[in-house]
Design a protein around this motif. Structure first.
Motif, PDB file in Angstrom:
ATOM      1  N   LEU A   1      19.579 -21.150  10.362  1.00 53.48           N
ATOM      2  CA  LEU A   1      21.009 -21.069  10.696  1.00 53.48           C
ATOM      3  C   LEU A   1      21.826 -20.577   9.502  1.00 53.48           C
ATOM      4  O   LEU A   1      22.752 -19.766   9.659  1.00 53.48           O
ATOM      5  N   LEU A   2      21.500 -21.052   8.309  1.00 54.58           N
ATOM      6  CA  LEU A   2      22.195 -20.582   7.105  1.00 54.58           C
ATOM      7  C   LEU A   2      21.930 -19.095   6.871  1.00 54.58           C
ATOM      8  O   LEU A   2      22.835 -18.341   6.485  1.00 54.58           O
ATOM      9  N   ALA A   3      20.704 -18.659   7.116  1.00 54.33           N
ATOM     10  CA  ALA A   3      20.390 -17.229   6.984  1.00 54.33           C
ATOM     11  C   ALA A   3      21.142 -16.416   8.022  1.00 54.33           C
ATOM     12  O   ALA A   3      21.643 -15.328   7.723  1.00 54.33           O
ATOM     13  N   GLY A   4      21.241 -16.940   9.241  1.00 56.00           N
ATOM     14  CA  GLY A   4      22.023 -16.263  10.274  1.00 56.00           C
ATOM     15  C   GLY A   4      23.481 -16.143   9.868  1.00 56.00           C
ATOM     16  O   GLY A   4      24.121 -15.109  10.096  1.00 56.00           O
ATOM     17  N   GLY A   5      24.007 -17.205   9.243  1.00 58.41           N
ATOM     18  CA  GLY A   5      25.385 -17.154   8.732  1.00 58.41           C
ATOM     19  C   GLY A   5      25.544 -16.106   7.650  1.00 58.41           C
ATOM     20  O   GLY A   5      26.558 -15.403   7.599  1.00 58.41           O
ATOM     21  N   SER A   6      24.521 -15.970   6.798  1.00 56.20           N
ATOM     22  CA  SER A   6      24.615 -14.946   5.748  1.00 56.20           C
ATOM     23  C   SER A   6      24.573 -13.551   6.359  1.00 56.20           C
ATOM     24  O   SER A   6      25.264 -12.639   5.887  1.00 56.20           O
ATOM     25  N   CYS A   7      23.773 -13.386   7.411  1.00 57.79           N
ATOM     26  CA  CYS A   7      23.732 -12.084   8.098  1.00 57.79           C
ATOM     27  C   CYS A   7      25.077 -11.775   8.736  1.00 57.79           C
ATOM     28  O   CYS A   7      25.564 -10.638   8.671  1.00 57.79           O
ATOM     29  N   PHE A   8      25.682 -12.779   9.352  1.00 54.71           N
ATOM     30  CA  PHE A   8      27.005 -12.599   9.958  1.00 54.71           C
ATOM     31  C   PHE A   8      28.036 -12.213   8.899  1.00 54.71           C
ATOM     32  O   PHE A   8      28.832 -11.280   9.106  1.00 54.71           O
ATOM     33  N   CYS A   9      28.012 -12.903   7.754  1.00 55.54           N
ATOM     34  CA  CYS A   9      28.953 -12.576   6.673  1.00 55.54           C
ATOM     35  C   CYS A   9      28.693 -11.176   6.122  1.00 55.54           C
ATOM     36  O   CYS A   9      29.631 -10.467   5.756  1.00 55.54           O
ATOM     37  N   GLU A  10      27.425 -10.788   6.077  1.00 55.45           N
ATOM     38  CA  GLU A  10      27.083  -9.449   5.592  1.00 55.45           C
ATOM     39  C   GLU A  10      27.599  -8.378   6.544  1.00 55.45           C
ATOM     40  O   GLU A  10      28.112  -7.346   6.111  1.00 55.45           O
ATOM     41  N   ILE A  11      27.484  -8.633   7.829  1.00 55.25           N
ATOM     42  CA  ILE A  11      27.994  -7.691   8.826  1.00 55.25           C
ATOM     43  C   ILE A  11      29.508  -7.567   8.712  1.00 55.25           C
ATOM     44  O   ILE A  11      30.067  -6.483   8.870  1.00 55.25           O
ATOM     45  N   ARG A  12      30.162  -8.681   8.399  1.00 50.35           N
ATOM     46  CA  ARG A  12      31.625  -8.677   8.245  1.00 50.35           C
ATOM     47  C   ARG A  12      32.080  -8.029   6.939  1.00 50.35           C
ATOM     48  O   ARG A  12      33.267  -7.930   6.678  1.00 50.35           O
TER      49      ARG A  12
END
Length: 166
Positions: free
Chosen positions: A30-41
């Motif tokens: 979940l934390l990695a998914g959050g980092s991917c989301f932040c990277e996309i943003r």
């Protein structure tokens, strides 16, 4: 011949309870998914995190190797822990506290070494890969790094509680 190390993660994962799997596998994902989301943003946090985590992983690897060598060289602790049964099972075979601790320490060492090796290989062989592929690989790296941190906390806590039981 060189793939015997694959038994270490299998042994370790077979000792995890449902709650431990939640904290050591699901939460890091979940934390990695959050980092991917932040990277996309457009926050550009993944590479910054990876650069800052590697020195931490190197120190952690040294700490865990030292702790394991102290643990393995103490005949008194080894004898006591080998004679104390645990509620854990490794591939459906009941094991002693000593075997559980060795499996946990070995897993943490293997993961830390893999993280450091992967980082240095990526630095040595810079590939031009598509952005989406890099995003996923960096996310997996971040997930593995958080799993390493949570596993280390649990290993140290288990060592403490083992010492208090024996």
């Amino acid at each position: 011949m060189y793939i015997e190390f694959l038994y270490i993660p299998l042994d370790y994962l077979s000792t995890l309870s449902r709650k431990e799997r939640l904290f050591e596998l699901i939460l890091p994902m979940l934390l990695a998914g959050g980092s991917c989301f932040c990277e996309i943003r457009g926050m550009n946090i993944q590479l910054k995190y990876i650069e800052k985590f590697i020195p931490c992983a190197e120190i952690l690897l040294g700490f865990i190797l030292t702790a394991l060598s102290v643990l393995a060289s103490s005949e008194k602790f080894k004898a006591s822990a080998n004679n104390y049964p645990s509620d854990k099972r490794i591939r459906n075979v009941p094991v002693s506290l000593y075997r559980v601790l060795i499996a946990e320490f070995s897993f943490v060492i293997l993961i830390a070494a893999f993280i450091i090796l992967a980082y240095f290989i990526a630095k040595a062989i810079p590939l031009n890969v598509p952005w989406h592929f890099a995003l996923i690989v960096n996310g997996l790296f971040i997930s593995l790094s958080f799993s390493l941190l949570f596993s280390t906390i649990r290993v140290v806590a288990n060592l403490y509680f083992t010492q208090s039981k024996i």
